[in-house]
Scaffold this active site. Structure first.
Site, PDB file in Angstrom:
ATOM      1  N   HIS A 152       0.813  -1.222   0.000  1.00 31.77           N
ATOM      2  CA  HIS A 152       0.000   0.000   0.000  1.00 31.77           C
ATOM      3  C   HIS A 152       0.847   1.274   0.000  1.00 31.77           C
ATOM      4  O   HIS A 152       0.347   2.355  -0.292  1.00 31.77           O
ATOM      5  CB  HIS A 152      -1.004   0.005   1.170  1.00 31.77           C
ATOM      6  N   ASP A 182       0.093  -7.583   1.352  1.00 31.55           N
ATOM      7  CA  ASP A 182       0.475  -6.183   1.496  1.00 31.55           C
ATOM      8  C   ASP A 182       1.994  -6.015   1.540  1.00 31.55           C
ATOM      9  O   ASP A 182       2.527  -5.287   2.370  1.00 31.55           O
ATOM     10  CB  ASP A 182      -0.164  -5.548   2.733  1.00 31.55           C
ATOM     11  N   SER A 266       4.614   2.593   7.897  1.00 34.40           N
ATOM     12  CA  SER A 266       4.390   1.484   6.957  1.00 34.40           C
ATOM     13  C   SER A 266       5.670   1.001   6.302  1.00 34.40           C
ATOM     14  O   SER A 266       6.448   1.792   5.776  1.00 34.40           O
ATOM     15  CB  SER A 266       3.433   1.917   5.838  1.00 34.40           C
TER      16      SER A 266
END
Length: 416
Positions: A152, A182, A266
């Site tokens: 993402h 992911d 992230s």
């Protein structure tokens, strides 16, 4: 095709088709920015350059942790006191080759020294998209400039630039992405000659209570480290993507930590007391404020290192990844016996000529455990299965007709 069914917890119900061969439920979402308050909501989404919609998890919002992120890591031997020596090891390695996680206490860990030594394996990722820019985190895998991050972080990228710990920036290209887990792999177009790869620990050796450090750029604050402990293992984390059939829904059996993780972490590493990567930070739970954004409340989630390295190896080979396949559609279910209630993933249907059919898994069976890992529902089953190797054999504990029995299942390949 398998499909999810209604969760048993008091959260918004979401049903999602699951072609991986197990069904799952919503209630967790990768960390991001705008989070609606708990209540009836559509399936969580990863749309956009770095922020995703969310649903509640026991009155909490789960958010995609991109936006401005940074992270990376190198592994070190825990010798004595603050004496740490680098481990000469390119990553990723197979779980069989990976070193055990360091379980020393927080008092024994020299976090200042670890942060100093780990820093060179950290890169910041700057992504240009059709609608703007976003930032993320990367972990250096080898001296050729291969980088592991979250899918993402780079979703929708039209251009990617990475910045090393010395502040120098380099263009990079996407090698491969996998929305199911992911994860994504990048490579610098022209890598400098002094890159320091990370090393990874065997995530199956991680224990609840062990000290950990998260590295990244939370809220745009580069080169930030936070410490805490592993607060739980095998937490089901789910987030739906942009495909209407749910084929790109992410399911993880995640490591939970109370080390502060915020939007901006992230793709960054969660490391043990020896500086080894045990997980890739990917999600947070948060209570949304009036603007719909949330920060850390001490519930962060990381993709286990064994899953991350398994997918990274595949992405480096041909840009794609295959996933383990069981071959059932399931929903959250329960079964009572002897005054006690088992909760797990209830089999709704079994695909023909699948691994499940070969061991006689049946409609109505309640899967409650896989290799001693508790399975509390459909999402947990999907997360566990997707984190396992294709063609690997595992012990499934099943409740059938009020009796608990064991089945050995050799997982197949998820149909494309």
């Amino acid at each position: 095709m398998s499909a999810a069914a209604t969760p048993t917890t008091a959260i918004p119900a979401v049903s999602t088709p699951d072609p991986a061969g197990t069904a799952a439920t919503a209630g967790t979402v990768m960390s991001g920015a705008a989070a609606p308050a708990p209540g009836p909501a559509p399936a969580p989404s990863r749309r956009g350059p770095g922020w995703g919609g969310v649903t509640g998890l026991v009155a909490l919002g789960m958010l995609l942790s991109s936006g401005a992120t940074l992270g990376g890591v190198v592994a070190y031997d825990q010798l004595s006191g603050s004496d740490l020596a680098p481990i000469v090891q390119e990553a990723p390695v197979s779980s069989a080759e990976a070193r055990p996680a360091a379980l020393s206490s927080g008092e024994d860990a020299d976090w200042a020294r670890i942060a100093e030594l780990v820093g060179p394996s950290v890169v910041a990722i700057h992504v240009s998209t059709g609608s703007g820019t976003s930032q993320g985190t990367g972990v250096i895998l080898d001296e050729q400039g291969t980088i592991l991050t979250n899918n993402h972080v780079v979703e929708g990228a039209q251009g990617v630039e990475v910045t090393t710990s010395d502040g120098l920036s380099y263009p990079a290209s996407i090698v491969g992405t996998d929305s199911i887990t992911d994860l994504a792999v990048l490579r610098m177009d022209s890598a400098p000659g002094d890159l320091q790869p990370a090393a990874f620990a065997d995530s199956t050796t991680v224990e609840v209570g062990q000290p950990v450090m998260a590295l990244g750029t939370p809220l745009g604050l580069r080169n930030t480290v936070t410490t805490g402990i592993v607060s739980a293992l095998d937490r089901p984390v789910t987030a739906s993507g942009e495909e209407s059939d749910g084929s790109d829904t992410t399911y993880s059996s995640a490591i939970q930590t109370d080390a502060a993780i915020n939007p901006g972490n992230s793709g960054g590493p969660l490391v043990d007391a020896a500086g080894q990567v045990i997980g890739i930070n990917t999600a947070i739970a948060g209570i949304p404020n009036a603007s719909g954004q949330a920060g850390s409340i001490g519930l962060g989630f990381a993709i286990p290192s064994n899953t991350a390295t398994m997918i990274a190896r595949q992405l480096q080979e041909d840009g794609t990844a295959e996933h383990a396949f069981l071959g059932v559609t399931s929903k959250d279910g329960s079964s009572s016996e002897g005054g006690a209630t088992h909760r797990g993933a209830e089999v709704v249907s079994v695909e023909q000529q699948s691994p499940a059919s070969e061991v006689d898994l049946r409609e109505g069976d309640l899967i409650i455990e896989v290799d001693d890992v508790p399975v509390g529902g459909a999402a947990a089953l999907t997360g566990v299965v997707r984190g396992l190797e294709i063609d690997s054999t595992h012990r499934f504990e099943v409740v059938r007709d009020g009796a608990v029995q064991m089945l050995e299942v050799t997982l197949g390949v998820r149909p494309s």
